[in-house]
Design a protein around this motif. Structure first.
Motif, PDB file in Angstrom:
ATOM      1  N   GLY A  90     102.293 112.274 114.163  1.00 50.14           N
ATOM      2  CA  GLY A  90     101.194 111.431 113.697  1.00 50.14           C
ATOM      3  C   GLY A  90     100.332 112.234 112.751  1.00 50.14           C
ATOM      4  O   GLY A  90     100.358 113.470 112.770  1.00 50.14           O
ATOM      5  N   SER A  91      99.581 111.541 111.879  1.00 54.71           N
ATOM      6  CA  SER A  91      98.706 112.307 110.978  1.00 54.71           C
ATOM      7  C   SER A  91      97.565 112.941 111.747  1.00 54.71           C
ATOM      8  O   SER A  91      96.974 113.917 111.288  1.00 54.71           O
ATOM      9  N   ASP A  92      97.266 112.416 112.933  1.00 56.01           N
ATOM     10  CA  ASP A  92      96.241 113.056 113.772  1.00 56.01           C
ATOM     11  C   ASP A  92      96.563 114.536 114.002  1.00 56.01           C
ATOM     12  O   ASP A  92      95.678 115.389 113.960  1.00 56.01           O
ATOM     13  N   ASN A 165      88.823 103.446 106.699  1.00 53.48           N
ATOM     14  CA  ASN A 165      88.822 102.768 107.998  1.00 53.48           C
ATOM     15  C   ASN A 165      87.475 103.099 108.631  1.00 53.48           C
ATOM     16  O   ASN A 165      87.151 104.279 108.692  1.00 53.48           O
ATOM     17  N   ASP A 190      93.151 110.772 102.818  1.00 50.60           N
ATOM     18  CA  ASP A 190      93.912 110.209 103.928  1.00 50.60           C
ATOM     19  C   ASP A 190      94.363 108.803 103.534  1.00 50.60           C
ATOM     20  O   ASP A 190      93.579 107.858 103.568  1.00 50.60           O
ATOM     21  N   ALA A 192      96.393 106.586 104.883  1.00 50.72           N
ATOM     22  CA  ALA A 192      97.090 105.931 105.997  1.00 50.72           C
ATOM     23  C   ALA A 192      97.476 104.486 105.649  1.00 50.72           C
ATOM     24  O   ALA A 192      98.481 103.980 106.143  1.00 50.72           O
ATOM     25  N   SER A 218     102.578 105.065 110.669  1.00 49.16           N
ATOM     26  CA  SER A 218     102.093 104.288 111.817  1.00 49.16           C
ATOM     27  C   SER A 218     101.692 102.855 111.467  1.00 49.16           C
ATOM     28  O   SER A 218     101.867 101.955 112.277  1.00 49.16           O
TER      29      SER A 218
HETATM   30  C1  PLP Z   1      95.370 105.142 111.899  1.00 40.91           C
HETATM   31  C2  PLP Z   1      94.830 106.213 111.035  1.00 40.91           C
HETATM   32  C3  PLP Z   1      95.353 107.507 111.077  1.00 40.91           C
HETATM   33  C4  PLP Z   1      96.232 107.969 112.209  1.00 40.91           C
HETATM   34  O1  PLP Z   1      97.501 107.805 112.045  1.00 40.91           O
HETATM   35  P1  PLP Z   1      98.619 108.436 113.003  1.00 40.91           P
HETATM   36  O2  PLP Z   1      99.601 108.885 111.989  1.00 40.91           O
HETATM   37  O3  PLP Z   1      99.070 107.315 113.836  1.00 40.91           O
HETATM   38  O4  PLP Z   1      98.038 109.575 113.788  1.00 40.91           O
HETATM   39  C5  PLP Z   1      94.891 108.440 110.179  1.00 40.91           C
HETATM   40  N1  PLP Z   1      93.921 108.124 109.304  1.00 40.91           N
HETATM   41  C6  PLP Z   1      93.372 106.910 109.252  1.00 40.91           C
HETATM   42  C7  PLP Z   1      92.301 106.626 108.268  1.00 40.91           C
HETATM   43  C8  PLP Z   1      93.795 105.922 110.121  1.00 40.91           C
HETATM   44  O5  PLP Z   1      93.200 104.724 110.110  1.00 40.91           O
END
Ligand code: PLP
Length: 359
Positions: A90-92, A165, A190, A192, A218
Motif C-alpha cells: 500500500g502507499s501507506d 482527499n 500523492d 492515489a 487501491s
Molecule cells: C487511499 C489513499 C492512500 C492509501 O492508499 P493505499 O495504497 O491503500 O495505502 C494514499 N493517499 C491518499 C490521498 C489516499 O486517499
C-alpha cells in the motif's frame, strides 16, 4: 495487565497519545466509505486469474525486488526513463518509509489541511512534527501561506494529495510548481486518485530533483492486494529501499497485480464508468436542497449538510444500510461534511434514496 507503569515507561508518550486508525465495520451494508472500487474483475478474467494463482509457489519467498512486476508497472504507469520505482504494501507503507528515513530531531512535515490523515499520523509515529496549512477558498492551495510555512519550518517533506482527499479537487499546477521550486526538502505528490483525474506530475520527475510521485492500485479495484508505488530519482529511492523490509510485496499480490495489469483495459473501463457515475451522482446531489456539494476529480464526492447537524444524517444513512464517511467532527472548513464514494449505479441510487427524506 500486570503493570501499567511499565507500559508508561516503555511506550513512547506520543504513541500512547494516539488513537489507532479506526475502520468501522460495514458488514451487510452498501459500502461507500473508503474509496474502494465497487467492481471486481469480470468473471471470465477471474477464472483466468485463479489459474495464475494456482501456479504461485507459496512455499517460496516472493521475488524480493518484484522485478517483473516493476517492469510491468513502468510501462503501465509511464514512469519516465531514468526514474526508479519502489513498491510498498500500500502507499501507506511508502509514506512510512519516506518519513522514517528523514525523521531526525526537529525535522518537520508540511501538508495542507484538510488532507489525507495518514501523513500526520505517520509523521507523529516517526517522532516528527506535522504542520498543517489551511486550504483556501474551494479548497484551493493557499500558495502564499504554503510558501510562508516553507520559509518558517524548512520542511523535510511536503505532502500534496493530487487530487486531494477528502476534498476531491486538484490543486492548481502553478501553485504546486511554486512549492516545488521553493521547497528545501522533498515534495511528495500523492496521486492515489490518478485514474479518475487524468492530471499527473509523473512527467515532471526529471524537472525537479526534490519531486516524488506516489501512486496506488487501491482505488482502482485492487485495494485488497495492497500495492502502492513511489516513482522518483534512483538516488532517493536507493536510500528508501534500505528501510523497506525484504519481501514486503507478497507472491499472491505480485502475481495478481501482474495479471490485472495485463488486463488493464478492464480496469480502465471501470474507471471510466466510475467517472461517468460520479458526474451523475454530483448532479443528483446538486439538485437536492439543503446541501453544498463540491465538484470532484476523484472517485468520491464531498458535501455539506447546510443548516443542520451532519452526524444524524450520517447515522440515518447507516440505519438505512448505507455506510459513507462522517467528517463532521474533523473541525475546520469540512465541519458538517460527509464524503460518499462513487459506487455502482444501483448503490448510488440507494444512497440518494436514503438521503432525500432526511433533508
Ligand atoms: C487511499 C489513499 C492512500 C492509501 O492508499 P493505499 O495504497 O491503500 O495505502 C494514499 N493517499 C491518499 C490521498 C489516499 O486517499
Amino acid at each position: 495487565m500486570r503493570d501499567s507503569t511499565l507500559i508508561e515507561r516503555l511506550i513512547r508518550p506520543e504513541i500512547r497519545g494516539l488513537k489507532a486508525y479506526h475502520v468501522p465495520s460495514a458488514a451487510g451494508m452498501i459500502k461507500l466509505d473508503a474509496m474502494e472500487s465497487p467492481y471486481r474483475l469480470p468473471a471470465a478474467l477471474r477464472a483466468e486469474w485463479l489459474k495464475v494463482l494456482d501456479g504461485v509457489e507459496i512455499n517460496r519467498y516472493p521475488d524480493p525486488g518484484a522485478y517483473a512486476l516493476k517492469q510491468q508497472l513502468r510501462a503501465a504507469l509511464a514512469i519516465p526513463v531514468g526514474m526508479d520505482v519502489l513498491l510498498g504494501n500500500g502507499s501507506d507503507e511508502l509514506i512510512q518509509i519516506i518519513l522514517m528515513s528523514v525523521a531526525r530531531a526537529g525535522a518537520v512535515v508540511v501538508a495542507p489541511t484538510p488532507t489525507f490523515v495518514m501523513y500526520e499520523l505517520i509523521a507523529t509515529l516517526a517522532g516528527m512534527q506535522c504542520v498543517g496549512v489551511p486550504l483556501g477558498n474551494d479548497f484551493a492551495l493557499d500558495c502564499e501561506a504554503m510558501l510562508r510555512a516553507i520559509e518558517t519550518h524548512r520542511p523535510a517533506v511536503i505532502f500534496l494529495a493530487y487530487p486531494n482527499n477528502p476534498t476531491g479537487n486538484l490543486f492548481a499546477r502553478q501553485d504546486v510548481e511554486a512549492i516545488l521550486a521553493k521547497a528545501p526538502g522533498l515534495v511528495v505528490l500523492d496521486e492515489a486518485y490518478h485514474a479518475f483525474a487524468g492530471e499527473s506530475f509523473m512527467g515532471d520527475l526529471g524537472r525537479y530533483d526534490n519531486l516524488l510521485v506516489l501512486r496506488t492500485l487501491s482505488k482502482q479495484g485492487l485495494a485488497g492486494l495492497r500495492l502502492g508505488l513511489l516513482a522518483g530519482a534512483p538516488a532517493w529511492l536507493n536510500e528508501f529501499d534500505k528501510l523497506r523490509l525484504p519481501y514486503n510485496i507478497n507472491s499472491l499480490t505480485q502475481a495478481s497485480v501482474g495479471f490485472a495489469l495485463e488486463h488493464r483495459d478492464a480496469l480502465d473501463d471501470q474507471a471510466r464508468q466510475i467517472c461517468a457515475d460520479r458526474e451523475r451522482l454530483y448532479q443528483a446531489l446538486r439538485a437536492l436542497s439543503g446541501l453544498t456539494v463540491w465538484p470532484s476529480r476523484a472517485n468520491f464526492i464531498l458535501f455539506r449538510i447546510d443548516n443542520r447537524p451532519a452526524t444524524p444524517v450520517f447515522e440515518g444513512l447507516k440505519r438505512a444500510g448505507v455506510l459513507i464517511k462522517n467528517l463532521d467532527a474533523t473541525g475546520g472548513p469540512i465541519t458538517g461534511c460527509l464524503r460518499v464514494t462513487v459506487g455502482t449505479p444501483a448503490e448510488n441510487a440507494a444512497f440518494l434514496a436514503a438521503l432525500k427524506p432526511m433533508l
